[in-house]
Write a protein that holds these residues in place. Sequence first.
Motif, short mmCIF file in Angstrom:
data_model
loop_
_atom_site.label_atom_id
_atom_site.label_comp_id
_atom_site.label_asym_id
_atom_site.label_seq_id
_atom_site.Cartn_x
_atom_site.Cartn_y
_atom_site.Cartn_z
N VAL A 137 0.85 -1.17 0.00
CA VAL A 137 0.00 0.00 0.00
C VAL A 137 0.89 1.23 0.00
N SER A 159 -2.88 5.62 2.87
CA SER A 159 -3.61 4.36 2.88
C SER A 159 -2.77 3.38 3.68
N GLN A 160 -3.44 2.54 4.42
CA GLN A 160 -2.74 1.58 5.27
C GLN A 160 -3.44 0.23 5.21
N TYR A 161 -2.65 -0.83 5.00
CA TYR A 161 -3.17 -2.20 5.05
C TYR A 161 -2.72 -2.80 6.37
N ALA A 198 -8.04 -2.35 6.21
CA ALA A 198 -7.35 -1.27 5.51
C ALA A 198 -8.12 0.02 5.74
N SER A 230 -8.04 4.40 4.38
CA SER A 230 -7.47 5.48 3.59
C SER A 230 -8.05 6.78 4.11
N ILE A 234 -6.12 -3.49 -3.14
CA ILE A 234 -6.29 -3.67 -1.69
C ILE A 234 -7.59 -4.42 -1.42
#
Length: 188
Positions: free
Chosen positions: A4, A34-36, A160, A162, A174
């Motif tokens: 990501v 954005s983070q997974y 996830a 964002s 994602i």
Amino acid sequence: MLAVAAGTLTACGSLQGKTDKSGTALGAAKTSTSQYLKPGERTLTPPLTGTSLTGEHIDIARWRGHVVVINVWGSWCAPCRKEAPELARLAKETKALGVRFLGVDIRDSKTAASAFEKDYGITYPSIFDPDSRSMLGFKSLASRAVPTTYVLDRSGKVAALSIGPLTARDFLPIIQGIADEKPAPSGR
């Protein structure tokens, strides 16, 4: 497997220094990321219920077993207008995977929100939340900026997120990756 990228985007600044009716500060993201979250890092989603713009009662707990994308938006928000066609596209492209989309419209009027959905071809439901109360349980998961998008895995955990406007090109992998995950064994 899922990479990501964190990008620099601007979210709505009109929330800076304001509070909702509960007295909670509404923050405006200066950048967008954005983070997974790996399966072991995920937390159960706080309760989220409400009434849609069309009067339907929605409770995301009933959507367990599906990947769920939750987007917090407002018709007054320029970055929300920028990402709305992207979200409409994502909803169509991931429908066959069993992904469900939900909007949460905050600090808005029903007339403006309904016109926004019509103008941008949003076909999934949105909780109408003019007082910004429905997302209070989520404030520990991310700063309260608009737009913010969460992706829940099939067990109802945040997989996830964002903060700021997203693009279908960047967010589709994602969502697909989370949809491809095997469900957690029962009892977890």
